[in-house]
Scaffold this active site. Structure first.
Site, PDB file in Angstrom:
ATOM      1  N   GLU A  61       0.969  -1.101  -0.080  1.00 14.29           N
ATOM      2  CA  GLU A  61      -0.027  -0.141   0.045  1.00 14.29           C
ATOM      3  C   GLU A  61       0.886   1.283  -0.063  1.00 14.29           C
ATOM      4  O   GLU A  61       0.547   2.212  -0.436  1.00 14.29           O
ATOM      5  CB  GLU A  61      -0.867   0.024   1.153  1.00 14.29           C
ATOM      6  CG  GLU A  61      -2.036  -1.185   1.110  1.00 14.29           C
ATOM      7  CD  GLU A  61      -1.250  -2.404   1.697  1.00 14.29           C
ATOM      8  OE1 GLU A  61      -2.213  -3.335   1.719  1.00 14.29           O
ATOM      9  OE2 GLU A  61      -0.284  -2.557   2.155  1.00 14.29           O
ATOM     10  N   PRO A 274      10.687 -14.624  -1.287  1.00 17.63           N
ATOM     11  CA  PRO A 274       9.381 -14.869  -0.345  1.00 17.63           C
ATOM     12  C   PRO A 274       8.762 -13.485  -0.042  1.00 17.63           C
ATOM     13  O   PRO A 274       9.251 -12.476  -0.124  1.00 17.63           O
ATOM     14  CB  PRO A 274       9.860 -15.432   1.048  1.00 17.63           C
ATOM     15  CG  PRO A 274      11.329 -16.164   0.559  1.00 17.63           C
ATOM     16  CD  PRO A 274      11.806 -15.309  -0.679  1.00 17.63           C
ATOM     17  N   ARG A 275       7.330 -13.422   0.155  1.00 13.39           N
ATOM     18  CA  ARG A 275       6.682 -12.088   0.442  1.00 13.39           C
ATOM     19  C   ARG A 275       7.024 -11.429   1.827  1.00 13.39           C
ATOM     20  O   ARG A 275       7.252 -10.262   2.029  1.00 13.39           O
ATOM     21  CB  ARG A 275       5.120 -12.344   0.370  1.00 13.39           C
ATOM     22  CG  ARG A 275       4.432 -11.109   0.732  1.00 13.39           C
ATOM     23  CD  ARG A 275       2.991 -11.245   0.315  1.00 13.39           C
ATOM     24  NE  ARG A 275       2.037 -10.008   1.024  1.00 13.39           N
ATOM     25  CZ  ARG A 275       2.318  -8.822   0.365  1.00 13.39           C
ATOM     26  NH1 ARG A 275       2.950  -8.418  -0.845  1.00 13.39           N
ATOM     27  NH2 ARG A 275       1.505  -7.882   0.772  1.00 13.39           N
ATOM     28  N   GLY A 319      12.874  -4.145  -0.841  1.00 10.87           N
ATOM     29  CA  GLY A 319      12.815  -3.043  -1.869  1.00 10.87           C
ATOM     30  C   GLY A 319      13.645  -3.170  -3.273  1.00 10.87           C
ATOM     31  O   GLY A 319      13.728  -2.094  -4.060  1.00 10.87           O
ATOM     32  N   GLU A 320      13.730  -4.591  -3.692  1.00 15.95           N
ATOM     33  CA  GLU A 320      14.611  -4.655  -4.673  1.00 15.95           C
ATOM     34  C   GLU A 320      13.881  -5.375  -6.077  1.00 15.95           C
ATOM     35  O   GLU A 320      14.303  -5.850  -7.059  1.00 15.95           O
ATOM     36  CB  GLU A 320      15.958  -5.465  -4.360  1.00 15.95           C
ATOM     37  CG  GLU A 320      16.732  -4.652  -3.819  1.00 15.95           C
ATOM     38  CD  GLU A 320      18.201  -5.191  -3.788  1.00 15.95           C
ATOM     39  OE1 GLU A 320      19.223  -4.671  -3.882  1.00 15.95           O
ATOM     40  OE2 GLU A 320      18.203  -6.448  -3.841  1.00 15.95           O
ATOM     41  N   ASN A 344       0.477  -8.498  -6.576  1.00 17.48           N
ATOM     42  CA  ASN A 344       0.422  -7.448  -7.655  1.00 17.48           C
ATOM     43  C   ASN A 344       1.277  -7.813  -8.859  1.00 17.48           C
ATOM     44  O   ASN A 344       2.527  -8.118  -8.824  1.00 17.48           O
ATOM     45  CB  ASN A 344       0.690  -6.198  -6.942  1.00 17.48           C
ATOM     46  CG  ASN A 344       0.923  -5.048  -8.111  1.00 17.48           C
ATOM     47  OD1 ASN A 344       0.251  -5.245  -9.036  1.00 17.48           O
ATOM     48  ND2 ASN A 344       1.864  -4.256  -7.649  1.00 17.48           N
ATOM     49  N   LEU A 345       0.731  -7.917 -10.070  1.00 19.90           N
ATOM     50  CA  LEU A 345       1.534  -8.339 -11.279  1.00 19.90           C
ATOM     51  C   LEU A 345       1.734  -6.881 -12.026  1.00 19.90           C
ATOM     52  O   LEU A 345       2.505  -7.390 -13.019  1.00 19.90           O
ATOM     53  CB  LEU A 345       0.723  -9.286 -11.979  1.00 19.90           C
ATOM     54  CG  LEU A 345      -0.827  -9.113 -12.567  1.00 19.90           C
ATOM     55  CD1 LEU A 345      -0.737  -8.153 -13.814  1.00 19.90           C
ATOM     56  CD2 LEU A 345      -1.396 -10.281 -12.780  1.00 19.90           C
ATOM     57  N   ILE A 346       1.315  -5.796 -11.634  1.00 25.75           N
ATOM     58  CA  ILE A 346       1.556  -4.682 -12.479  1.00 25.75           C
ATOM     59  C   ILE A 346       3.012  -4.319 -12.513  1.00 25.75           C
ATOM     60  O   ILE A 346       3.398  -3.964 -13.472  1.00 25.75           O
ATOM     61  CB  ILE A 346       0.563  -3.626 -11.799  1.00 25.75           C
ATOM     62  CG1 ILE A 346      -0.914  -4.066 -11.955  1.00 25.75           C
ATOM     63  CG2 ILE A 346       0.947  -2.211 -12.346  1.00 25.75           C
ATOM     64  CD1 ILE A 346      -1.779  -3.129 -10.991  1.00 25.75           C
ATOM     65  N   GLU A 347       3.625  -4.525 -11.507  1.00 30.75           N
ATOM     66  CA  GLU A 347       5.160  -3.935 -11.235  1.00 30.75           C
ATOM     67  C   GLU A 347       5.914  -4.871 -12.333  1.00 30.75           C
ATOM     68  O   GLU A 347       6.871  -4.459 -12.956  1.00 30.75           O
ATOM     69  CB  GLU A 347       5.647  -3.968  -9.942  1.00 30.75           C
ATOM     70  CG  GLU A 347       6.890  -3.466  -9.667  1.00 30.75           C
ATOM     71  CD  GLU A 347       7.514  -3.375  -8.439  1.00 30.75           C
ATOM     72  OE1 GLU A 347       8.132  -2.290  -7.939  1.00 30.75           O
ATOM     73  OE2 GLU A 347       7.140  -4.305  -7.616  1.00 30.75           O
TER      74      GLU A 347
END
Length: 435
Positions: A61, A274-275, A319-320, A344-347
């Site tokens: 977010e 991993p998330r 952050g990478e 999220n697949l947008i990035e």
């Protein structure tokens, strides 16, 4: 009556919240930093009274809010940025370090949803406008803002079918929560329809802010350099991104069988990210137990090099993701293999990386549908059996052995990303008109 019971439960469960924070200190002592903020105290003197208040619960977010925050900062507004998680706060500190240093943005934790904590928070900062990102809807905050006339909007809002059913289970109380927002700015028509089904009148579709999030050019450059080295060794790379508990075992089983199939002249590389960072060590153990040669991303400065004998890289950095996506030839999207709703697949598409999806993408229903229709993403074909993930193996193999298809998907991914930009301008226009 229900609200009284809700407050009572919060007070009864408060000691458990403290214990949970204390337990998390085994990963980082920072979990206890700013502890009093979670109770609505110890903010010190506020230098951002009358600001635009944006609540971004965690990492995703916070990143999604970046173009909106940047736009408000460019207007000369001050920003109060709240989070619920340590990683969200860390991400915000990195993204907005200049604004923080200039006193134009302040970060604090949103207090627990207790009447006295929320009231003290609002009295301290006196924001002129509140924007909650995506799915956050805390009853005490929402109803208190409605009561005092503080316009609070749910922005970049999404609501899955499953979540809509859950809200309806609470009857009038659940529907009243979303009706109490000053307005809801939804990502898609699917989301808007679900909010309307809850009786919400003030719903507008503005698109998804995540399409407007810029990729860090330094990380993109590192990723491209890494990809160039891999391609020089005639190796392709798959990035299993934002994987969740239980998915890594499936992916590692499939990857080992894929390598043993001898279908490739030069074995591809798996980058497993991993998330949740607290699971890095657990996943490292799983890779070792799978009998795969691996190294951790944190063993290098810059892009990994000298990895010709490695089968798996553990992406144990924060952050990478733009670097991982820019280096990869294919992304296997985490959260979609098991019923977590997908990530999220947008990035990935913004980096021009094709995406392979599992069955479970209900959290990103429209994005997954649009990406597959335009050819930027594909679904795993066949039933995914956990103990013998043949469908995953065959889907990976069919794409990795057809670089022409990957190249076509890459072009489609970039086009898809560009086509859906512009949510920030539409959102600002809607907020200016309503607030």
């Amino acid at each position: 009556m229900w609200f009284f019971i809700y407050q009572l439960l919060w007070h009864l469960l408060l000691p458990l919240a403290f214990i949970r924070l204390a337990w998390r200190t085994r990963h980082s002592k920072e979990y206890l930093h700013h502890f009093a903020e979670r109770l609505g105290f110890s903010y010190g003197k506020s230098n951002v009274q009358g600001s635009v208040w944006i609540h971004a619960v965690s990492v995703g977010e916070t990143r999604a809010a970046q173009p909106l925050i940047d736009a408000y900062l460019a207007r000369g507004e001050t920003i109060l940025l709240t989070h619920m998680t340590l990683n969200g706060r860390r991400t915000g500190a990195g993204l907005f370090s200049k604004a923080i240093a200039a006193g134009q943005l302040r970060q604090v934790y949103l207090p627990y949803d207790l009447c006295w904590a929320v009231a003290n928070f609002i009295r301290t900062f006196k924001p002129k406008l509140g924007l909650f990102m995506e799915t956050e809807a805390w009853p005490t905050v929402v109803f208190y803002c409605a009561e005092i006339g503080l316009p609070l909007f749910l922005v970049n809002a999404r609501l899955s079918e499953r979540s809509a059913r859950r809200v309806n289970q609470f009857g009038k109380a659940g529907r009243a929560l979303f009706q109490a927002f000053a307005g809801i700015l939804a990502q898609t028509e699917f989301d808007a329809q679900r909010y309307r089904s809850l009786g919400v009148k003030k719903v507008e579709i503005v698109g998804n802010l995540k399409f407007d999030v810029p990729l860090d050019p330094r990380l993109v450059e590192l990723g491209k350099a890494w990809q160039l080295e891999l391609h020089g060794n005639q190796r392709l790379m798959v990035c299993a991104a934002s994987t969740r508990d239980g998915e890594e075992v499936i992916i590692l089983k499939a990857w080992k069988d894929l390598l043993l199939s001898n279908a490739f002249k030069n074995a591809p590389l798996l980058c497993l990210v991993p998330r949740h960072p607290e699971r890095f060590s657990e996943v490292a153990k799983q890779i070792h137990e799978a009998g795969l040669r691996y190294r951790r991303r944190t063993e290098w400065h810059g892009a990994p090099q000298g990895i010709t004998d490695i089968e798996v890289i553990l992406g144990d950095s924060m952050g990478e993701m733009p670097m991982y996506y820019s280096a990869a030839d294919l992304v296997l999207m985490g959260g979609s293999l098991l019923p977590f709703g997908g990530q999220n697949l947008i990035e990935a598409c913004a980096a021009g990386c094709p995406v392979l999806l599992g069955e479970h993408t209900y959290n990103f229903q429209q994005a997954a549908l649009d990406a597959t229709q335009i050819g930027a993403a594909k679904r795993i074909t066949g039933e995914l059996v956990l103990s013998e993930p043949t469908a995953l193996i065959e889907s990976l193999k069919s794409l990795l052995l057809n670089t022409a298809v990957l190249a076509k998907m890459s072009s489609a991914a970039k086009a898809y990303s560009i086509e859906h930009q512009g949510a920030t301008k539409r959102m600002l226009a809607a907020l200016d008109q309503r607030s």
